[in-house]
Scaffold this motif. Structure first.
Motif, PDB file in Angstrom:
ATOM      1  N   LEU A   1     -95.658   5.729 -70.627  1.00 35.69           N
ATOM      2  CA  LEU A   1     -95.161   4.376 -70.410  1.00 35.69           C
ATOM      3  C   LEU A   1     -96.210   3.503 -69.752  1.00 35.69           C
ATOM      4  N   LEU A   2     -96.057   2.182 -69.949  1.00 38.14           N
ATOM      5  CA  LEU A   2     -97.004   1.208 -69.404  1.00 38.14           C
ATOM      6  C   LEU A   2     -96.298   0.298 -68.421  1.00 38.14           C
ATOM      7  N   PRO A   3     -96.050   0.776 -67.200  1.00 37.01           N
ATOM      8  CA  PRO A   3     -95.263  -0.052 -66.294  1.00 37.01           C
ATOM      9  C   PRO A   3     -96.062  -1.205 -65.694  1.00 37.01           C
ATOM     10  N   ASN A   4     -95.363  -2.307 -65.478  1.00 38.45           N
ATOM     11  CA  ASN A   4     -95.905  -3.423 -64.711  1.00 38.45           C
ATOM     12  C   ASN A   4     -95.233  -3.392 -63.354  1.00 38.45           C
ATOM     13  N   ILE A   5     -96.033  -3.291 -62.299  1.00 43.47           N
ATOM     14  CA  ILE A   5     -95.440  -3.150 -60.968  1.00 43.47           C
ATOM     15  C   ILE A   5     -95.873  -4.306 -60.104  1.00 43.47           C
ATOM     16  N   ARG A   6     -94.932  -4.813 -59.327  1.00 41.11           N
ATOM     17  CA  ARG A   6     -95.227  -5.922 -58.429  1.00 41.11           C
ATOM     18  C   ARG A   6     -95.375  -5.391 -57.010  1.00 41.11           C
ATOM     19  N   GLY A   7     -96.440  -5.817 -56.349  1.00 40.50           N
ATOM     20  CA  GLY A   7     -96.670  -5.373 -54.971  1.00 40.50           C
ATOM     21  C   GLY A   7     -95.618  -5.942 -54.045  1.00 40.50           C
ATOM     22  N   SER A   8     -95.298  -5.183 -52.995  1.00 40.88           N
ATOM     23  CA  SER A   8     -94.214  -5.609 -52.121  1.00 40.88           C
ATOM     24  C   SER A   8     -94.612  -6.753 -51.203  1.00 40.88           C
ATOM     25  N   LYS A   9     -95.893  -6.883 -50.913  1.00 45.50           N
ATOM     26  CA  LYS A   9     -96.311  -7.975 -50.038  1.00 45.50           C
ATOM     27  C   LYS A   9     -96.649  -9.198 -50.868  1.00 45.50           C
ATOM     28  N   ALA A  10     -96.133 -10.348 -50.482  1.00 45.80           N
ATOM     29  CA  ALA A  10     -96.483 -11.581 -51.178  1.00 45.80           C
ATOM     30  C   ALA A  10     -96.763 -12.653 -50.138  1.00 45.80           C
ATOM     31  N   VAL A  11     -97.534 -13.643 -50.522  1.00 54.97           N
ATOM     32  CA  VAL A  11     -97.873 -14.729 -49.604  1.00 54.97           C
ATOM     33  C   VAL A  11     -97.287 -16.024 -50.148  1.00 54.97           C
TER      34      VAL A  11
ATOM     35  N   ARG B   1     -97.127 -31.086 -56.186  1.00 56.00           N
ATOM     36  CA  ARG B   1     -97.322 -31.459 -54.796  1.00 56.00           C
ATOM     37  C   ARG B   1     -96.098 -31.104 -53.982  1.00 56.00           C
ATOM     38  N   GLY B   2     -96.353 -30.503 -52.826  1.00 56.85           N
ATOM     39  CA  GLY B   2     -95.261 -30.185 -51.912  1.00 56.85           C
ATOM     40  C   GLY B   2     -94.417 -28.997 -52.324  1.00 56.85           C
ATOM     41  N   LYS B   3     -94.779 -28.326 -53.412  1.00 57.98           N
ATOM     42  CA  LYS B   3     -93.946 -27.209 -53.865  1.00 57.98           C
ATOM     43  C   LYS B   3     -94.285 -25.927 -53.114  1.00 57.98           C
ATOM     44  N   ASN B   4     -93.278 -25.075 -53.001  1.00 58.15           N
ATOM     45  CA  ASN B   4     -93.471 -23.790 -52.362  1.00 58.15           C
ATOM     46  C   ASN B   4     -93.943 -22.790 -53.403  1.00 58.15           C
ATOM     47  N   VAL B   5     -95.138 -22.270 -53.230  1.00 59.58           N
ATOM     48  CA  VAL B   5     -95.670 -21.351 -54.221  1.00 59.58           C
ATOM     49  C   VAL B   5     -95.805 -19.959 -53.602  1.00 59.58           C
ATOM     50  N   THR B   6     -95.425 -18.924 -54.370  1.00 67.73           N
ATOM     51  CA  THR B   6     -95.522 -17.544 -53.901  1.00 67.73           C
ATOM     52  C   THR B   6     -96.585 -16.832 -54.709  1.00 67.73           C
ATOM     53  N   ILE B   7     -97.499 -16.176 -54.012  1.00 66.89           N
ATOM     54  CA  ILE B   7     -98.601 -15.488 -54.671  1.00 66.89           C
ATOM     55  C   ILE B   7     -98.454 -13.997 -54.439  1.00 66.89           C
ATOM     56  N   SER B   8     -98.436 -13.225 -55.531  1.00 65.03           N
ATOM     57  CA  SER B   8     -98.217 -11.786 -55.401  1.00 65.03           C
ATOM     58  C   SER B   8     -99.190 -11.037 -56.289  1.00 65.03           C
ATOM     59  N   LEU B   9     -99.454  -9.796 -55.894  1.00 63.54           N
ATOM     60  CA  LEU B   9    -100.351  -8.946 -56.671  1.00 63.54           C
ATOM     61  C   LEU B   9     -99.520  -8.023 -57.555  1.00 63.54           C
ATOM     62  N   HIS B  10     -99.917  -7.899 -58.809  1.00 67.43           N
ATOM     63  CA  HIS B  10     -99.231  -6.993 -59.729  1.00 67.43           C
ATOM     64  C   HIS B  10    -100.249  -6.051 -60.340  1.00 67.43           C
TER      65      HIS B  10
END
Lengths: 180, 141
Positions: A156-166, A138-147
């Motif tokens: 290679l098998l890269p894991n990439i994080r999208g630059s936009k996050a909510v 409760r009350g925590k700040n949560v960040t949601i991002s697409l990878h």
């Protein structure tokens, strides 16, 4: 007989070498390519409940966040010749008093080369339950991002994080069950 | 950096379908075992305690404390449910020590020959027989 076998031998050895070289070139010519799909993420609503995780078989009450979100992804420009499959996953991250790092996958999808390259989700529930390891959500700040995880034809098998996050602050009170 | 061929034994077949269509039987996976933080999305190779069979699945949840103690949950991409049914009875999380390696690279089909040999021992004997035959027949040129 010797002619036949030695010819077969040479053909086999040559084709294996050619295959190996082609595979190596496939890998080298695509190392530098960046896959960056266009996407849009919107959080509509968040609620927190206090409930046991019935699937775990344990009886203790945990915090469960219910999210309502929209997700639009366009992968049509993402499949270069060394991309066999893209594994998309939506990650929620937050910090609390118990754990410094909390990461939960909310949704994922396998997209093969040739599949429908768009994701169009409206008012979606999370595919996986968004439980806390305890009851400190409760009350925590949560960040949601697409990878995304690129599965190549070879390499290679890269894991990439999208630059936009909510990011959003989760509700500070539980939502009672009769509140629909 | 270690190289591992996706399992060929009968027991495994179920598990290998769990990461399709990314990885199939006979594919070659390149693993690293550098200590690095466990994060969601990582494809890890782990062993369930007490069992000898390595499993290659993706990390679905991570909870890490201040002191570095981390616990995580895995799931095969192609499975509907997470791996808790595979863990020891009552075990809900894996720990860092359960990890054998992380998957970083991939080559398709390379292990097929070995798998064919293992699955069909007759093939192995036939090939050995053929080789022996050629050795016997071949005349000095």
């Amino acid at each position: 007989m010797n002619n036949l076998t030695s010819r077969a031998n040479v053909v086999l050895a040559n084709s294996l070498s050619v295959l190996a070289i082609l595979t190596g070139m496939l890998f080298i010519t695509t190392i530098h390519l960046r896959v960056e799909p266009k996407f849009d993420l919107k959080l509509n609503q968040a609620q927190i409940r206090h409930t046991p995780d019935h699937m775990s078989g344990k009886r203790d009450y945990l915090d469960l966040t219910l999210l309502d979100y929209d997700l639009d992804i366009d992968l049509s420009e993402s499949f270069h010749w060394n991309v066999k499959m893209i594994f998309l996953y939506l990650v929620a991250e937050y910090e609390n008093e118990v754990n410094k790092v909390n990461q939960v996958v909310l949704w994922d999808r396998i997209v093969m080369r040739g599949d429908n390259p768009t994701v169009d989700l409206k008012s979606m529930r999370t595919k996986y339950f968004f439980f806390d390891d305890g009851s400190r959500m409760r009350g925590k700040n949560v960040t949601i991002s697409l990878h995304w995880n690129i599965i190549p034809n070879a390499g290679l098998l890269p894991n990439i994080r999208g630059s936009k996050a909510v990011s959003t602050i989760l509700p500070s009170e539980y939502t009672p069950y009769n509140n629909y | 950096i270690r190289i591992v061929i996706i399992p060929t034994k009968q027991w495994y077949q179920r598990r290998v379908r769990a990461m399709q269509p990314a990885y199939y039987r006979g594919d070659l996976l390149f693993l690293t075992n550098q200590p690095e933080p466990v994060r969601v999305g990582d494809v890890v190779v782990f062993r369930v305690r007490g069992r000898n069979i390595p499993i290659v699945h993706r990390v679905l949840k991570v909870h890490e404390k201040d002191d570095g103690y981390v616990k995580f949950l895995t799931k095969g991409d192609n499975n509907n449910i997470d791996d808790r049914g595979l863990y020891v009875d009552g075990q809900l999380w894996l720990e860092e020590q359960d990890i054998i390696g992380r998957v970083k690279g991939y080559l398709p089909y390379v292990g097929m020959m070995t798998i064919l040999m293992n699955d069909k021992p007759n093939l192995k004997y036939a090939l050995l027989g053929l080789l022996a035959l050629f050795v016997l027949i071949k005349r000095e040129q």
